[in-house]
Design a protein around this motif. Structure first.
Motif, PDB file in Angstrom:
ATOM      1  N   MET A   1      54.142  15.666   6.148  1.00 47.84           N
ATOM      2  CA  MET A   1      55.154  16.730   6.039  1.00 47.84           C
ATOM      3  C   MET A   1      54.520  18.045   5.596  1.00 47.84           C
ATOM      4  N   GLN A   2      53.580  17.910   4.656  1.00 49.98           N
ATOM      5  CA  GLN A   2      52.900  19.094   4.141  1.00 49.98           C
ATOM      6  C   GLN A   2      52.114  19.799   5.255  1.00 49.98           C
ATOM      7  N   ALA A   3      51.518  18.994   6.147  1.00 47.41           N
ATOM      8  CA  ALA A   3      50.682  19.537   7.221  1.00 47.41           C
ATOM      9  C   ALA A   3      51.497  20.048   8.413  1.00 47.41           C
ATOM     10  N   HIS A   4      52.814  19.801   8.398  1.00 45.85           N
ATOM     11  CA  HIS A   4      53.633  20.196   9.555  1.00 45.85           C
ATOM     12  C   HIS A   4      54.797  21.088   9.173  1.00 45.85           C
ATOM     13  N   ALA A   5      54.473  22.080   8.383  1.00 43.88           N
ATOM     14  CA  ALA A   5      55.510  23.012   7.915  1.00 43.88           C
ATOM     15  C   ALA A   5      56.194  23.719   9.084  1.00 43.88           C
ATOM     16  N   GLU A   6      55.519  23.741  10.234  1.00 43.38           N
ATOM     17  CA  GLU A   6      56.093  24.459  11.386  1.00 43.38           C
ATOM     18  C   GLU A   6      57.447  23.890  11.825  1.00 43.38           C
ATOM     19  N   TYR A   7      57.722  22.635  11.462  1.00 41.19           N
ATOM     20  CA  TYR A   7      59.016  22.060  11.869  1.00 41.19           C
ATOM     21  C   TYR A   7      60.176  22.637  11.055  1.00 41.19           C
ATOM     22  N   ASP A   8      59.814  23.238   9.929  1.00 40.79           N
ATOM     23  CA  ASP A   8      60.814  23.913   9.093  1.00 40.79           C
ATOM     24  C   ASP A   8      61.978  22.984   8.744  1.00 40.79           C
ATOM     25  N   ASP A   9      63.233  23.400   9.032  1.00 36.78           N
ATOM     26  CA  ASP A   9      64.350  22.554   8.582  1.00 36.78           C
ATOM     27  C   ASP A   9      64.614  21.360   9.517  1.00 36.78           C
ATOM     28  N   ARG A  10      63.725  21.182  10.512  1.00 39.26           N
ATOM     29  CA  ARG A  10      63.841  19.999  11.368  1.00 39.26           C
ATOM     30  C   ARG A  10      62.790  18.961  10.993  1.00 39.26           C
ATOM     31  N   ILE A  11      62.160  19.192   9.829  1.00 39.75           N
ATOM     32  CA  ILE A  11      60.996  18.357   9.492  1.00 39.75           C
ATOM     33  C   ILE A  11      61.331  16.864   9.342  1.00 39.75           C
ATOM     34  N   VAL A  12      62.488  16.555   8.823  1.00 38.06           N
ATOM     35  CA  VAL A  12      62.830  15.143   8.598  1.00 38.06           C
ATOM     36  C   VAL A  12      63.007  14.431   9.939  1.00 38.06           C
ATOM     37  N   GLN A  13      63.774  15.051  10.824  1.00 39.58           N
ATOM     38  CA  GLN A  13      64.004  14.440  12.135  1.00 39.58           C
ATOM     39  C   GLN A  13      62.689  14.312  12.905  1.00 39.58           C
ATOM     40  N   ALA A  14      61.828  15.354  12.803  1.00 40.94           N
ATOM     41  CA  ALA A  14      60.541  15.319  13.501  1.00 40.94           C
ATOM     42  C   ALA A  14      59.696  14.158  12.986  1.00 40.94           C
TER      43      ALA A  14
ATOM     44  N   ILE B   1      60.722  11.377  11.671  1.00 43.72           N
ATOM     45  CA  ILE B   1      61.302  10.109  12.158  1.00 43.72           C
ATOM     46  C   ILE B   1      60.941   9.894  13.635  1.00 43.72           C
ATOM     47  N   ASP B   2      61.114  10.933  14.444  1.00 45.69           N
ATOM     48  CA  ASP B   2      60.833  10.804  15.883  1.00 45.69           C
ATOM     49  C   ASP B   2      59.382  10.416  16.129  1.00 45.69           C
ATOM     50  N   ILE B   3      58.500  11.066  15.421  1.00 45.32           N
ATOM     51  CA  ILE B   3      57.070  10.849  15.676  1.00 45.32           C
ATOM     52  C   ILE B   3      56.596   9.478  15.150  1.00 45.32           C
TER      53      ILE B   3
ATOM     54  N   GLN C   1      59.848   1.948   6.781  1.00 42.93           N
ATOM     55  CA  GLN C   1      60.879   2.092   5.739  1.00 42.93           C
ATOM     56  C   GLN C   1      61.114   3.554   5.394  1.00 42.93           C
ATOM     57  N   ASP C   2      60.027   4.333   5.426  1.00 36.11           N
ATOM     58  CA  ASP C   2      60.175   5.763   5.119  1.00 36.11           C
ATOM     59  C   ASP C   2      61.063   6.417   6.187  1.00 36.11           C
ATOM     60  N   CYS C   3      60.853   6.020   7.466  1.00 35.25           N
ATOM     61  CA  CYS C   3      61.699   6.541   8.544  1.00 35.25           C
ATOM     62  C   CYS C   3      63.150   6.135   8.314  1.00 35.25           C
ATOM     63  N   GLU C   4      63.310   4.861   7.954  1.00 39.74           N
ATOM     64  CA  GLU C   4      64.676   4.339   7.755  1.00 39.74           C
ATOM     65  C   GLU C   4      65.399   5.080   6.636  1.00 39.74           C
ATOM     66  N   LEU C   5      64.740   5.273   5.511  1.00 40.01           N
ATOM     67  CA  LEU C   5      65.428   5.889   4.369  1.00 40.01           C
ATOM     68  C   LEU C   5      65.690   7.373   4.588  1.00 40.01           C
ATOM     69  N   LEU C   6      64.852   7.984   5.459  1.00 41.37           N
ATOM     70  CA  LEU C   6      65.048   9.418   5.712  1.00 41.37           C
ATOM     71  C   LEU C   6      66.142   9.679   6.760  1.00 41.37           C
ATOM     72  N   THR C   7      66.523   8.640   7.505  1.00 39.82           N
ATOM     73  CA  THR C   7      67.505   8.825   8.578  1.00 39.82           C
ATOM     74  C   THR C   7      68.844   9.408   8.094  1.00 39.82           C
ATOM     75  N   PRO C   8      69.475   8.830   7.059  1.00 32.12           N
ATOM     76  CA  PRO C   8      70.747   9.446   6.626  1.00 32.12           C
ATOM     77  C   PRO C   8      70.567  10.889   6.135  1.00 32.12           C
ATOM     78  N   ILE C   9      69.392  11.168   5.580  1.00 31.94           N
ATOM     79  CA  ILE C   9      69.148  12.534   5.088  1.00 31.94           C
ATOM     80  C   ILE C   9      69.079  13.490   6.280  1.00 31.94           C
TER      81      ILE C   9
END
Ligand SMILES: Nc1nc2c(ncn2[C@@H]2O[C@H](COP(=O)(O)OP(=O)(O)OP(=O)(O)O)[C@@H](O)[C@H]2O)c(=O)[nH]1
Ligand SMILES: [Mg+2]
Length: 481
Positions: free
Chosen positions: A76-89, A91-93, A102-110
């Motif tokens: 996440m730190q290395a991909h600041a370019e995603y800005d407010d789409r960082i969580v979805q990005a 998960i997708d990647i 598990q990290d993808c799973e827990l971030l999904t509702p967020i």
């Protein structure tokens, strides 16, 4: 752009085994949430809605613990370019990366707009892993609150946690999933309002719905109690027998049957209250020292609950009538043991009738000519009424303060042996309240419908008001009872 959900939703996140599911269970008043001492119990997100009057008003989402927070944070730190789409990005990647599932799973509702409640066990020191988790949550940009759920009594690290949290969260609360009361839950919701302006209005609605629902439950509890009291007092059993039968042994049997039946009426009422407060699965029961563990007609019960002899005598002086019998019971029952106690505990409400006119008058079916009838109940002893009230109040006090997240029974020191004198609730009632009890008893026994309705209404109001006062888990009461 995040789309705010219509119902406020909060994802409960954190390290494995810190008490996330326990917090969800307590907040949502749901004992179906899976809680376990083994880390990794929760592997997929599960939503637990709170429904009032058929309407979902808030939702708590249980999530698995962070699996690889350092790796997630580095990405996440290395991909600041995603800005407010960082969580979805993220998960997708990483959707197919088993290292980060598990990290993808827990971030999904967020990613879908849920607020964050981060849970840590405040009885352990802070580790670098926790810092990575906090950084991730900060980068999600979601409104977030931190909850310090101390699993042990150790408070050494509390300040350390609070300092770390101040930099990462909009609000911090100490909240114990095992001990949180209704008031603490409301207060937690109040502070959730502060984490995002957009949630002030919906959360205010949630809080008032919670309060209204809680009031409603008290009204229903008063109704359950009134029904139980009426049924228990009115209950009677009769037995017909031939003249030469062993009446003493039949009496004993009938008393035993009476005790079981009244006990069942009481138990049913207690269980209805338990269900009303949404304790469906775990029969956590009362603490081992509780007087309510003793049977209804046990000597100890009659020793410590209800009114004192002096109170009963005063009351008898004021109201006259059958109350006098109760004074004898208070003394006799304790000296002569169970059977005498029960004989007295139903007051004049047990009787043996000889054959002849009396039986003919009663038109007893199936009665052999010249036979006898024995009867136990209805119970005319006012003390019985007070004892039933005390017991259900004690039960109620435990139920409302039993956090749903506490699925195992704590073992407090036994205080049972120390109980002496009258320790119930009713012994503290004033004369006006006592008069209402007497009127209720007389009205129920009189069979006069109008009188009964009036007296029932008065006692129901009294009980409803008294329930309002029962509310203190830290008070001495919880130790005494
Ligand atoms: N004494 C005490 N134990 C707690 C408390 N909260 C949780 N626990 C216990 O800690 C263990 C883990 O609780 P869970 O709620 O399952 O934890 P979790 O964070 O959901 O765990 P995972 O789903 O495995 O990540 C269980 O044995 C709980 O009973 C608490 O406030 N006090
Ligand atoms: Mg869990």
């Amino acid at each position: 752009m995040k789309i705010p959900e219509r119902t406020p939703a909060f994802a409960i996140v954190g390290h494995p085994n810190e008490g996330k599911s326990s917090v969800v269970s307590t907040l949502a008043e749901n004992d179906r949430v899976r809680i376990s001492p083994t880390p990794g119990e929760t592997v997929v997100c599960q939503s637990f809605p709170v429904t009032i009057d058929g309407r979902e008003i808030i939702r708590f989402i249980d999530t698995p613990g962070f699996q690889n927070p350092r790796k997630t944070f580095r990405w996440m730190q290395a991909h600041a370019e995603y800005d407010d789409r960082i969580v979805q990005a993220f998960i997708d990647i990483h959707a197919d990366d088993p290292d980060l599932s598990q990290d993808c799973e827990l971030l999904t509702p967020i990613a879908r707009g849920a607020g964050v409640i981060y849970v840590v066990d405040g009885s352990r020191p802070l580790r670098s892993m926790d810092k990575a988790e906090m950084e991730i949550l900060r980068l999600t940009g979601a409104p977030r609150m931190a909850i310090i759920n101390c699993k042990e009594d150790d408070t050494r690290y509390l300040d350390q946690w609070k300092t770390a949290f101040r930099r990462h969260f909009n609000a911090i609360r100490v909240f114990n999933a095992h001990q949180a009361t209704y008031a603490e839950r409301i207060s937690l919701l109040e502070s959730l309002k502060g984490i995002d302006q957009d949630w002030i209005a919906p959360l205010s609605t949630v809080i008032s719905a919670f309060k209204k629902d809680w009031d409603h439950r008290k009204t229903l509890t008063a109704e359950i109690i009134i029904t139980m009291l009426t049924e228990s007092l009115e209950f009677s059993l009769t037995k017909n027998h031939a003249e030469d039968a062993d009446e003493e042994s039949l009496k004993k049997k009938l008393f035993a049957k009476y005790i079981r039946a009244v006990g069942k009426i009481e138990k049913t009422a207690h269980q209805r209250i338990r269900k009303l407060y949404k304790h469906n699965i775990f029969n956590y029961d009362l603490p081992p020292q509780s007087i309510v563990h003793q049977d209804l007609f046990n000597e100890k019960t009659w020793q410590v609950l209800g009114l004192s002899r002096k109170q009963l005598a005063t009351l008898a002086g004021i109201t006259g009538g059958t109350i006098g019998a109760a004074v004898d019971v208070a003394a006799h029952g304790l000296t002569f043991g169970l059977f005498t106690l029960i004989g007295g505990a139903v007051g004049a409400g047990w009787a043996a009738f000889g054959g002849g006119r009396r039986l003919a008058e009663k038109k007893v079916a199936g009665m052999a000519l010249g036979g006898h009838q024995i009867r136990v109940g209805p119970n005319e002893n006012i003390q019985f009424l007070y004892i039933l009230i005390d017991r259900v109040f004690i039960f109620y006090a435990h139920i409302i303060n039993w956090a749903h997240g506490r699925q195992v029974m704590p073992i407090p020191p036994s205080a049972m042996g120390k109980l002496s004198g009258k320790t119930g609730y009713t012994a503290a009632w004033n004369i006006s309240a006592q008069r209402k009890c007497t009127s209720f008893l007389h009205a129920v026994l009189s069979g006069d419908a109008a009188k009964k309705e009036r007296a029932t209404r008065e006692l129901r109001t009294l009980i409803r008001n008294e329930l309002e006062k029962i509310y203190t888990p830290e008070s001495e009461d919880s130790v005494r009872f």
